[in-house]
Design a protein around this motif. Structure first.
Motif, PDB file in Angstrom:
ATOM      1  N   LYS A 185       0.806  -1.216   0.000  1.00  8.99           N
ATOM      2  CA  LYS A 185       0.000   0.000   0.000  1.00  8.99           C
ATOM      3  C   LYS A 185       0.847   1.278   0.000  1.00  8.99           C
ATOM      4  CE  LYS A 185      -3.966  -2.086   2.374  1.00  8.99           C
ATOM      5  NZ  LYS A 185      -4.872  -1.968   3.560  1.00  8.99           N
ATOM      6  N   PHE A 186       2.099   1.137  -0.402  1.00 15.41           N
ATOM      7  CA  PHE A 186       2.959   2.329  -0.415  1.00 15.41           C
ATOM      8  C   PHE A 186       2.314   3.396  -1.300  1.00 15.41           C
ATOM      9  CE2 PHE A 186       6.489   4.958  -1.916  1.00 15.41           C
ATOM     10  CZ  PHE A 186       7.094   5.285  -0.705  1.00 15.41           C
ATOM     11  N   PRO A 187       2.106   4.609  -0.770  1.00 13.07           N
ATOM     12  CA  PRO A 187       1.339   5.620  -1.513  1.00 13.07           C
ATOM     13  C   PRO A 187       2.094   6.166  -2.725  1.00 13.07           C
ATOM     14  CG  PRO A 187       2.251   6.566   0.493  1.00 13.07           C
ATOM     15  CD  PRO A 187       2.549   5.099   0.545  1.00 13.07           C
ATOM     16  N   VAL A 188       1.319   6.478  -3.732  1.00 11.38           N
ATOM     17  CA  VAL A 188       1.875   7.085  -4.942  1.00 11.38           C
ATOM     18  C   VAL A 188       1.898   8.597  -4.752  1.00 11.38           C
ATOM     19  CG1 VAL A 188       1.595   7.393  -7.430  1.00 11.38           C
ATOM     20  CG2 VAL A 188       0.997   5.202  -6.352  1.00 11.38           C
ATOM     21  N   LYS A 189       2.984   9.188  -5.140  1.00 10.65           N
ATOM     22  CA  LYS A 189       3.110  10.638  -4.982  1.00 10.65           C
ATOM     23  C   LYS A 189       2.222  11.356  -5.985  1.00 10.65           C
ATOM     24  CE  LYS A 189       6.502  14.374  -4.729  1.00 10.65           C
ATOM     25  NZ  LYS A 189       7.934  14.741  -4.800  1.00 10.65           N
ATOM     26  N   PRO A 190       1.280  12.177  -5.508  1.00  7.74           N
ATOM     27  CA  PRO A 190       0.377  12.885  -6.434  1.00  7.74           C
ATOM     28  C   PRO A 190       1.061  14.144  -6.975  1.00  7.74           C
ATOM     29  CG  PRO A 190      -0.183  13.441  -4.192  1.00  7.74           C
ATOM     30  CD  PRO A 190       0.958  12.460  -4.105  1.00  7.74           C
ATOM     31  N   PRO A 191       0.482  14.735  -8.000  1.00 10.22           N
ATOM     32  CA  PRO A 191       1.032  16.022  -8.460  1.00 10.22           C
ATOM     33  C   PRO A 191       0.887  17.063  -7.358  1.00 10.22           C
ATOM     34  CG  PRO A 191      -1.064  15.557  -9.538  1.00 10.22           C
ATOM     35  CD  PRO A 191      -0.668  14.303  -8.817  1.00 10.22           C
ATOM     36  N   PRO A 192       1.762  18.024  -7.345  1.00 11.47           N
ATOM     37  CA  PRO A 192       1.714  19.022  -6.262  1.00 11.47           C
ATOM     38  C   PRO A 192       0.431  19.834  -6.293  1.00 11.47           C
ATOM     39  CG  PRO A 192       3.237  19.720  -7.983  1.00 11.47           C
ATOM     40  CD  PRO A 192       2.841  18.302  -8.308  1.00 11.47           C
ATOM     41  N   PHE A 193       0.042  20.309  -5.152  1.00  8.20           N
ATOM     42  CA  PHE A 193      -1.155  21.161  -5.024  1.00  8.20           C
ATOM     43  C   PHE A 193      -0.778  22.561  -5.515  1.00  8.20           C
ATOM     44  CE2 PHE A 193      -4.046  23.960  -2.658  1.00  8.20           C
ATOM     45  CZ  PHE A 193      -5.265  23.353  -2.926  1.00  8.20           C
ATOM     46  N   THR A 194      -1.382  22.963  -6.642  1.00 10.84           N
ATOM     47  CA  THR A 194      -0.974  24.209  -7.296  1.00 10.84           C
ATOM     48  C   THR A 194      -2.040  25.294  -7.274  1.00 10.84           C
ATOM     49  OG1 THR A 194      -1.682  23.300  -9.427  1.00 10.84           O
ATOM     50  CG2 THR A 194       0.643  23.032  -8.830  1.00 10.84           C
ATOM     51  N   LEU A 195      -3.223  25.026  -6.718  1.00 12.69           N
ATOM     52  CA  LEU A 195      -4.270  26.048  -6.674  1.00 12.69           C
ATOM     53  C   LEU A 195      -3.810  27.228  -5.830  1.00 12.69           C
ATOM     54  CD1 LEU A 195      -7.530  23.902  -6.240  1.00 12.69           C
ATOM     55  CD2 LEU A 195      -6.670  24.990  -8.329  1.00 12.69           C
ATOM     56  N   LYS A 196      -3.929  28.423  -6.375  1.00 13.64           N
ATOM     57  CA  LYS A 196      -3.524  29.617  -5.658  1.00 13.64           C
ATOM     58  C   LYS A 196      -4.576  30.013  -4.637  1.00 13.64           C
ATOM     59  CE  LYS A 196      -0.653  31.582  -9.322  1.00 13.64           C
ATOM     60  NZ  LYS A 196      -0.406  32.763 -10.189  1.00 13.64           N
ATOM     61  N   GLU A 197      -4.125  30.532  -3.511  1.00 10.57           N
ATOM     62  CA  GLU A 197      -5.039  30.950  -2.458  1.00 10.57           C
ATOM     63  C   GLU A 197      -5.759  32.230  -2.893  1.00 10.57           C
ATOM     64  OE1 GLU A 197      -5.029  32.057   2.305  1.00 10.57           O
ATOM     65  OE2 GLU A 197      -3.158  31.600   1.261  1.00 10.57           O
ATOM     66  N   PRO A 198      -7.098  32.194  -2.934  1.00 12.10           N
ATOM     67  CA  PRO A 198      -7.851  33.391  -3.344  1.00 12.10           C
ATOM     68  C   PRO A 198      -7.902  34.409  -2.211  1.00 12.10           C
ATOM     69  CG  PRO A 198      -9.378  31.641  -2.787  1.00 12.10           C
ATOM     70  CD  PRO A 198      -7.994  31.054  -2.675  1.00 12.10           C
ATOM     71  N   PRO A 199      -8.194  35.632  -2.518  1.00 13.11           N
ATOM     72  CA  PRO A 199      -8.334  36.651  -1.463  1.00 13.11           C
ATOM     73  C   PRO A 199      -9.535  36.349  -0.576  1.00 13.11           C
ATOM     74  CG  PRO A 199      -9.023  37.549  -3.584  1.00 13.11           C
ATOM     75  CD  PRO A 199      -8.404  36.198  -3.863  1.00 13.11           C
ATOM     76  N   ASN A 200      -9.507  36.878   0.609  1.00  9.55           N
ATOM     77  CA  ASN A 200     -10.552  36.599   1.602  1.00  9.55           C
ATOM     78  C   ASN A 200     -11.057  37.931   2.154  1.00  9.55           C
ATOM     79  OD1 ASN A 200     -12.252  35.338   3.365  1.00  9.55           O
ATOM     80  ND2 ASN A 200     -10.649  34.705   4.813  1.00  9.55           N
ATOM     81  N   ASP A 201     -11.451  38.829   1.224  1.00  6.87           N
ATOM     82  CA  ASP A 201     -11.804  40.186   1.642  1.00  6.87           C
ATOM     83  C   ASP A 201     -13.277  40.505   1.514  1.00  6.87           C
ATOM     84  OD1 ASP A 201     -11.712  39.948  -1.038  1.00  6.87           O
ATOM     85  OD2 ASP A 201     -10.528  41.751  -1.441  1.00  6.87           O
TER      86      ASP A 201
END
Length: 379
Positions: A185-201
């Motif tokens: 069950k050794f985990p497969v490395k997923p693609p990096p998390f690339t979603l940019k953090e949106p503003p919170n205003d």
């Protein structure tokens, strides 16, 4: 038993992390009083049954070794304190054990202990890993030679980490090497998390940010990020474990040198004298602590003050036989000096009382030989 056997026994006792603690707690009393029975009645005295000289020497040497170990309990090597380093190795291993358990329990990795170098007379129990103190959920790791691990798993080997233990049967501090390999069950490395953090205003942006944060948390809670988090913590903890163990080993070497130095220093001391010295150490420590408090304003509580062999040298300890010999030599030297002074005084008195000789009747050396012949003919 030979002196070498006793020395080996002393070194074996020194390896036991619990022995010196026990000896420090052990109260050593003097010989029992003659009238120790109730009402002043003399206790029944059993006659010894022919103890041989060899048995007496072995018993005396065993007590001497115990005293050396107890004396070492007051001392500390430059590398650190033996008990503290042992406890640090244990504590660090406990943390690593929990991380290894999580990696194996989730089916990501399998673990094997390298069997090379294990003592033949050591503990045969398999290494176990468990979370915290929940040893009932322990997972046992199989032993395997380093060559077999390499041949069987090769590129699937993920890391080599370490666990400290004290082998009671072999009487040795041990650092087991644990090889971690990929499991089914050794985990497969997923693609990096690339979603940019949106503003919170704004309110609308707030909803977008919460949606982004939910996706980010889901990514971080995935198998591979969790594996990476636990695995990196394990590697960091392994550095602490190996560092503490290496320092422990260096301290053991220093303590053995100190033990050898103590044996040489107190070789001529009897067991009774050595026991008196060991029993006097707490009083010496209190004296040093009192002087530090009085002169330097330094307060040391508990067992914070440790000794080195230089402290014992400063006490100028000598065996009773040597002290008596030095006294005898000093007395002989004083007696010799006094006798020499009396002789010199007697010679001085004899020299001043000696009569002074007058001029000779005839100055034979100065008178010519003809004058002497004439004087003889006249007479």
């Amino acid at each position: 038993a030979s002196g070498g056997d006793m020395q080996a026994q002393l070194m074996a006792q020194l390896r036991d992390p619990e022995l010196r603690k026990k000896l420090l707690k052990k109260r050593r009393g003097g010989p029992p009083a003659e009238n120790a029975g109730q009402g002043g009645a003399a206790p029944v005295q059993l006659k010894p049954r022919g103890i041989s000289e060899e048995d007496k020497k072995m018993k005396e040497e065993a007590e001497r070794n115990d005293l050396f170990i107890e004396l070492l309990g007051y001392m500390e090597a430059p590398n650190g304190n033996l008990e503290e380093l042992t406890d640090k190795s244990k504590s660090s291993t406990g943390t690593s054990r929990g991380f290894i358990f999580m990696l194996i329990r989730r089916g990501w990795l399998s673990g094997y202990r390298v069997s090379d170098g294990l003592p033949a007379n050591g503990d045969k129990e398999k290494v176990t890993v468990f979370p915290g103190r929940e040893w009932t959920n322990a997972i046992k790791l199989s032993d395997m030679s380093d060559a077999d691990i390499t041949n069987n798993f090769g590129s699937d080997i993920v890391a080599r980490v370490h666990m400290y233990r004290f082998d009671q049967k072999a009487n040795m501090h041990m650092l087991d090497e644990i090889v971690l390999v990929k499991d089914k069950k050794f985990p497969v490395k997923p693609p990096p998390f690339t979603l940019k953090e949106p503003p919170n205003d704004t309110l609308d942006n707030r909803r977008k940010w919460e949606d982004w944060n939910t996706k980010k948390l889901q990514y971080e809670q995935g198998d591979f990020p969790q594996f990476e988090l636990i695995f990196n913590k394990l590697l960091s903890q392994d550095l602490t474990t190996t560092g503490a163990y290496n320092q422990l080993q260096a301290t053991m070497v220093a303590m053995r040198r100190m033990a050898d130095s103590l044996r040489q220093t107190f070789e001529k001391f009897s067991v009774v004298e050595l026991r008196e010295i060991v029993q006097s150490i707490p009083a010496h420590i209190k004296g040093v602590m009192a002087r530090l408090q009085e002169k330097q304003g330094i307060i040391i509580r508990g067992e914070g003050l440790k000794l080195t062999p230089e402290f014992l040298k400063s006490l100028d300890l000598k065996p009773k036989a040597l002290i008596e010999a030095e006294k005898a030599l000093a007395k002989a030297a004083a007696d010799e000096a006094a006798a020499r002074a009396r002789d010199e005084a007697e010679k001085g008195r004899t020299h001043h009382a000696a009569p002074t000789m007058g001029q000779p009747l005839f100055a034979l050396q100065e008178a010519p030989i003809d004058n002497i012949i004439k004087m003889l003919e006249k007479s």
